[in-house]
Scaffold this motif. Structure first.
Motif, PDB file in Angstrom:
ATOM      1  N   ILE A  56     -10.310  19.400   2.181  1.00 16.23           N
ATOM      2  CA  ILE A  56     -11.425  20.329   2.016  1.00 16.23           C
ATOM      3  C   ILE A  56     -11.108  21.423   0.997  1.00 16.23           C
ATOM      4  CG2 ILE A  56     -12.419  20.030   4.317  1.00 16.23           C
ATOM      5  CD1 ILE A  56     -10.972  22.840   4.860  1.00 16.23           C
ATOM      6  N   ALA A  57      -9.864  21.548   0.629  1.00 18.67           N
ATOM      7  CA  ALA A  57      -9.476  22.600  -0.319  1.00 18.67           C
ATOM      8  C   ALA A  57      -9.225  22.041  -1.714  1.00 18.67           C
ATOM      9  CB  ALA A  57      -8.246  23.340   0.190  1.00 18.67           C
ATOM     10  N   GLU A  58      -9.629  20.808  -1.935  1.00 22.85           N
ATOM     11  CA  GLU A  58      -9.425  20.235  -3.269  1.00 22.85           C
ATOM     12  C   GLU A  58     -10.164  21.072  -4.316  1.00 22.85           C
ATOM     13  OE1 GLU A  58     -10.064  16.035  -3.677  1.00 22.85           O
ATOM     14  OE2 GLU A  58      -9.503  16.099  -5.794  1.00 22.85           O
ATOM     15  N   GLY A  59      -9.475  21.429  -5.364  1.00 24.27           N
ATOM     16  CA  GLY A  59     -10.087  22.194  -6.449  1.00 24.27           C
ATOM     17  C   GLY A  59     -10.207  23.686  -6.165  1.00 24.27           C
ATOM     18  N   ALA A  60      -9.765  24.121  -4.996  1.00 22.55           N
ATOM     19  CA  ALA A  60      -9.855  25.548  -4.663  1.00 22.55           C
ATOM     20  C   ALA A  60      -8.898  26.362  -5.534  1.00 22.55           C
ATOM     21  CB  ALA A  60      -9.520  25.755  -3.184  1.00 22.55           C
ATOM     22  N   ALA A  61      -9.314  27.564  -5.840  1.00 19.46           N
ATOM     23  CA  ALA A  61      -8.458  28.448  -6.620  1.00 19.46           C
ATOM     24  C   ALA A  61      -7.466  29.124  -5.681  1.00 19.46           C
ATOM     25  CB  ALA A  61      -9.299  29.490  -7.331  1.00 19.46           C
ATOM     26  N   LEU A  62      -6.244  29.185  -6.087  1.00 20.26           N
ATOM     27  CA  LEU A  62      -5.214  29.872  -5.309  1.00 20.26           C
ATOM     28  C   LEU A  62      -4.889  31.179  -6.015  1.00 20.26           C
ATOM     29  CD1 LEU A  62      -3.131  29.820  -2.965  1.00 20.26           C
ATOM     30  CD2 LEU A  62      -1.539  28.795  -4.583  1.00 20.26           C
ATOM     31  N   GLU A  63      -5.120  32.268  -5.281  1.00 20.43           N
ATOM     32  CA  GLU A  63      -4.828  33.587  -5.846  1.00 20.43           C
ATOM     33  C   GLU A  63      -3.659  34.176  -5.077  1.00 20.43           C
ATOM     34  OE1 GLU A  63      -7.593  37.243  -6.087  1.00 20.43           O
ATOM     35  OE2 GLU A  63      -8.732  35.528  -6.820  1.00 20.43           O
TER      36      GLU A  63
END
Ligand SMILES: [Zn+2]
Length: 113
Positions: A56-63
């Motif tokens: 579900i976190a595919e492509g999510a930006a990690l800050e």
């Protein structure tokens, strides 16, 4: 590289949260990482991209939010800034330091849909 397993636990948390809160996709993850946590931000980015593939976190930006390290110096009786676990006290040069901050690694917040 332990960052990979840290990323795996993060994805696990995200999937648990998605079931609990009912979101389907994670757009952004903000992580707080202390300077003394022994975590390499670059390796986190790399690991995150790898382990979120197909989740579900595919492509999510990690800050990543860098938190400074701090320790209590027994000799000076004051809180001092440290950037590494075995740093000497910047004031007295001693090593009687107890780390008080900068070891955390936690999810600060998420953007989801
Ligand atoms: Zn000191």
């Amino acid at each position: 590289m332990h960052e990979m397993s840290l990323c795996e636990s993060i994805v696990q948390i995200l999937e648990d949260e998605s079931r609990r809160q009912g979101f389907r996709r994670v757009l952004r993850v903000r992580l707080e990482i202390g300077q003394l946590a022994g975590v390499e931000p670059e390796a986190m980015h790399f690991g995150f991209e790898a382990v979120t593939h197909g989740t579900i976190a595919e492509g999510a930006a990690l800050e990543i939010i860098d938190l400074p390290g701090a320790a209590w110096c027994l000799a000076c009786s004051r809180t001092v800034a440290v950037t590494q676990r075995f740093d000497a006290c910047p004031y007295c040069g001693g090593y009687q330091l107890q780390v008080t901050d900068g070891e955390q690694l936690r999810i600060k917040d998420l953007d989801v849909e």
